[in-house]
Design an enzyme around this catalytic site. Structure first.
Site, PDB file in Angstrom:
ATOM      1  CG  ASN A  18      -6.647  -1.083   1.279  1.00 58.24           C
ATOM      2  OD1 ASN A  18      -5.946  -0.600   0.380  1.00 58.24           O
ATOM      3  ND2 ASN A  18      -6.151  -1.563   2.410  1.00 58.24           N
ATOM      4  CB  CYS A  66      -0.929   0.004   1.207  1.00 58.23           C
ATOM      5  SG  CYS A  66      -1.912  -1.488   1.334  1.00 58.23           S
ATOM      6  CG  HIS A 108      -3.207   3.152   2.232  1.00 56.54           C
ATOM      7  ND1 HIS A 108      -3.761   2.852   1.011  1.00 56.54           N
ATOM      8  CD2 HIS A 108      -3.263   2.014   2.972  1.00 56.54           C
ATOM      9  CE1 HIS A 108      -4.131   1.580   1.018  1.00 56.54           C
ATOM     10  NE2 HIS A 108      -3.847   1.060   2.188  1.00 56.54           N
TER      11      HIS A 108
HETATM   12  N1  ACO Z   1     -18.233  -9.558   8.551  1.00 57.50           N
HETATM   13  C1  ACO Z   1     -18.682  -9.885   9.764  1.00 57.50           C
HETATM   14  N2  ACO Z   1     -17.885 -10.246  10.776  1.00 57.50           N
HETATM   15  C2  ACO Z   1     -16.567 -10.262  10.547  1.00 57.50           C
HETATM   16  C3  ACO Z   1     -16.001  -9.922   9.293  1.00 57.50           C
HETATM   17  C4  ACO Z   1     -16.901  -9.562   8.275  1.00 57.50           C
HETATM   18  N3  ACO Z   1     -16.489  -9.220   7.038  1.00 57.50           N
HETATM   19  N4  ACO Z   1     -14.685 -10.027   9.364  1.00 57.50           N
HETATM   20  C5  ACO Z   1     -14.377 -10.398  10.621  1.00 57.50           C
HETATM   21  N5  ACO Z   1     -15.527 -10.547  11.337  1.00 57.50           N
HETATM   22  C6  ACO Z   1     -15.676 -10.940  12.730  1.00 57.50           C
HETATM   23  C7  ACO Z   1     -14.467 -11.662  13.250  1.00 57.50           C
HETATM   24  O1  ACO Z   1     -14.560 -13.036  12.948  1.00 57.50           O
HETATM   25  C8  ACO Z   1     -14.585 -11.400  14.731  1.00 57.50           C
HETATM   26  O2  ACO Z   1     -15.508 -12.288  15.292  1.00 57.50           O
HETATM   27  P1  ACO Z   1     -15.226 -12.980  16.726  1.00 57.50           P
HETATM   28  O3  ACO Z   1     -15.124 -11.846  17.678  1.00 57.50           O
HETATM   29  O4  ACO Z   1     -16.418 -13.840  16.882  1.00 57.50           O
HETATM   30  O5  ACO Z   1     -13.939 -13.695  16.514  1.00 57.50           O
HETATM   31  C9  ACO Z   1     -15.186 -10.001  14.814  1.00 57.50           C
HETATM   32  O6  ACO Z   1     -15.770  -9.759  13.516  1.00 57.50           O
HETATM   33  C10 ACO Z   1     -14.170  -8.920  15.105  1.00 57.50           C
HETATM   34  O7  ACO Z   1     -13.036  -9.133  14.269  1.00 57.50           O
HETATM   35  P2  ACO Z   1     -11.792  -8.176  14.342  1.00 57.50           P
HETATM   36  O8  ACO Z   1     -10.786  -8.658  13.352  1.00 57.50           O
HETATM   37  O9  ACO Z   1     -11.359  -7.986  15.743  1.00 57.50           O
HETATM   38  O10 ACO Z   1     -12.454  -6.822  13.848  1.00 57.50           O
HETATM   39  P3  ACO Z   1     -11.814  -5.396  13.809  1.00 57.50           P
HETATM   40  O11 ACO Z   1     -12.640  -4.436  14.555  1.00 57.50           O
HETATM   41  O12 ACO Z   1     -10.347  -5.424  14.086  1.00 57.50           O
HETATM   42  O13 ACO Z   1     -11.992  -5.021  12.265  1.00 57.50           O
HETATM   43  C11 ACO Z   1     -10.682  -4.954  10.251  1.00 57.50           C
HETATM   44  C12 ACO Z   1     -11.372  -5.824  11.287  1.00 57.50           C
HETATM   45  C13 ACO Z   1     -11.740  -4.080   9.585  1.00 57.50           C
HETATM   46  C14 ACO Z   1     -10.019  -5.842   9.230  1.00 57.50           C
HETATM   47  C15 ACO Z   1      -9.643  -4.041  10.947  1.00 57.50           C
HETATM   48  O14 ACO Z   1      -8.838  -4.822  11.799  1.00 57.50           O
HETATM   49  C16 ACO Z   1      -8.767  -3.312   9.966  1.00 57.50           C
HETATM   50  O15 ACO Z   1      -9.203  -2.436   9.265  1.00 57.50           O
HETATM   51  N6  ACO Z   1      -7.485  -3.619   9.954  1.00 57.50           N
HETATM   52  C17 ACO Z   1      -6.561  -3.000   9.021  1.00 57.50           C
HETATM   53  C18 ACO Z   1      -6.613  -3.811   7.753  1.00 57.50           C
HETATM   54  C19 ACO Z   1      -5.974  -3.133   6.599  1.00 57.50           C
HETATM   55  O16 ACO Z   1      -6.027  -1.953   6.458  1.00 57.50           O
HETATM   56  N7  ACO Z   1      -5.366  -3.915   5.739  1.00 57.50           N
HETATM   57  C20 ACO Z   1      -4.906  -3.412   4.523  1.00 57.50           C
HETATM   58  C21 ACO Z   1      -3.519  -3.534   4.209  1.00 57.50           C
HETATM   59  S1  ACO Z   1      -2.406  -2.748   5.183  1.00 57.50           S
HETATM   60  C22 ACO Z   1      -2.833  -1.234   5.284  1.00 57.50           C
HETATM   61  O17 ACO Z   1      -3.469  -0.746   4.399  1.00 57.50           O
HETATM   62  C23 ACO Z   1      -2.383  -0.524   6.468  1.00 57.50           C
END
Ligand code: ACO
Length: 339
Positions: free
Chosen positions: A296, A125, A266
């Site tokens: 993203n 990214c 980003h």
């Molecule tokens: N729909 C419904 N539920 C979901 C989904 C979904 N699409 N995805 C995960 N869940 C569930 C999980 O299984 C979990 O359930 P559990 O508590 O029963 O285990 C619950 O939701 C919470 O999951 P978390 O991973 O803790 O959710 P979080 O609040 O951290 O959000 C997310 C997840 C959106 C991916 C967040 O962590 C994030 O944005 N991270 C950064 C990711 C990113 O930007 N990556 C890109 C590349 S690097 C960069 O650009 C910096």
């Protein structure tokens, strides 16, 4: 005696202008409801956790090369520049069309840019911001007059469409910017920094075979050649590193956050951008946000923001604009410009 390592540009690189921007969007829109029909998720979960409402993905006849070509052609037109005037084309991507040749070499050919230099850059990214720093450095050093920087991704080809933890986040797209040498001494890159921390590679990776698996309890959905991500760890990294990126740029230039006319981050999660706005005590209107429409798009996200801002008249001569991106690697890059 070892000299201290300097990764950030200590002096501004002036006499460089942003002359044109472009963008290309794939033909198919996937809404959150479309995804809810494919995996166990919902529009409410995706919107609340990420700010994403829809993303675009390529049709079968669209490729990384076709999106990049379209974006670069538009940037050339906006810059009123003949393609053969380009000295260098950087293409930031983590989804090159093939392992070799570099897609940038084909891009130079596709836009008829003569024998311009061509280099693909993979810093996930952060790739576009890495490349715009390289463009500024080349122009400042006098080795290039016009440099095109393209950020493009076809992430839909490496997304596991059965893994709800990742498939809701990503989209395809391309953006392009052209930087040119100018006699104006009041515009250019005021500060730049790049960095990486390879110890964090397991937080976001795309394994080809069992050899590539981290071998401990790290995330693996079971499908090779698809993105694997520890969302929580990436989120923590993004928030803390972004803070350092922004503070480093402000401290080094002696500017205050309020001196920035725009901040282009980003687009990985709207909550990360909102958190940065709160910390800097700036209104969200100072930040550009289009993650709701595109998701993203990795290396394409910053140039797609730039193009939309330029078209809306939000990038004016004299404006101070901070660009920062973080991504897999782990990597990060900052670039502060006076336009
Ligand atoms: N729909 C419904 N539920 C979901 C989904 C979904 N699409 N995805 C995960 N869940 C569930 C999980 O299984 C979990 O359930 P559990 O508590 O029963 O285990 C619950 O939701 C919470 O999951 P978390 O991973 O803790 O959710 P979080 O609040 O951290 O959000 C997310 C997840 C959106 C991916 C967040 O962590 C994030 O944005 N991270 C950064 C990711 C990113 O930007 N990556 C890109 C590349 S690097 C960069 O650009 C910096």
């Amino acid at each position: 005696m070892t000299a201290p390592r300097v990764r950030a540009a200590a002096r501004p690189m002036l006499g460089i202008r942003l002359t044109g921007t472009g963008m290309a969007l794939p033909g198919r829109v996937l809404s959150n409801d479309d995804l809810a029909a494919m995996v166990e998720t919902s529009d409410a979960w995706i919107t609340q956790r990420t700010g994403i409402r829809q993303r675009c993905v390529v049709n079968p006849d669209q490729t990384l090369l076709s999106l990049s070509t379209q974006a670069l052609q538009q940037a050339l037109a906006r810059a009123a520049l003949a393609p053969q005037e380009l000295d260098m084309v950087f293409l930031a991507t983590m989804t090159p069309q093939m392992a070799t040749p570099a897609t940038s070499a084909r891009l130079v050919d596709a836009v008829a840019a003569g024998d311009a230099g061509a280099l693909d850059i993979n810093a996930a990214c952060s790739g576009f911001v890495y490349a715009m720093n390289l463009a500024a450095s080349m122009i400042h050093a006098g080795s290039a007059q016009h440099v095109a920087v393209v950020g493009a991704e076809v992430l839909s080809e490496i997304v596991d469409w059965t893994d709800r933890r990742t498939c809701v986040l990503f989209g395809d797209g391309a953006g392009a910017a052209i930087f040119s040498r100018t006699d104006r001494a009041d515009c250019g890159c005021l500060f730049q920094e790049v960095g990486s921390d390879g110890r964090g590679w397991k937080q976001l990776y795309c394994p080809r075979s069992p050899r590539d698996l981290p071998g401990d309890d790290h995330v693996f959905s079971g499908t090779f050649n698809t993105l694997q991500m520890n969302g929580r760890e990436i989120y923590k990294f993004a928030v803390s590193r972004l803070e350092k990126c922004i503070d480093g740029a402000l401290e080094s230039t002696g500017l205050a956050a309020a001196d920035l006319d725009a901040i282009v981050l980003h687009q990985s999660n709207a909550r990360i951008i909102e958190g940065a706005a709160r910390r800097l005590k700036l209104g969200l209107d100072r930040f550009y946000v289009n993650i709701d429409r595109y998701g993203n798009t990795a290396a394409a996200s910053v140039p797609m923001c730039m193009h939309e801002m330029a078209e809306a008249g939000r990038l004016q001569p004299g404006d101070r604009v901070l660009f920062a991106a973080l991504g897999g690697g782990l990597t990060w890059a900052t670039s502060l410009w006076q336009l």
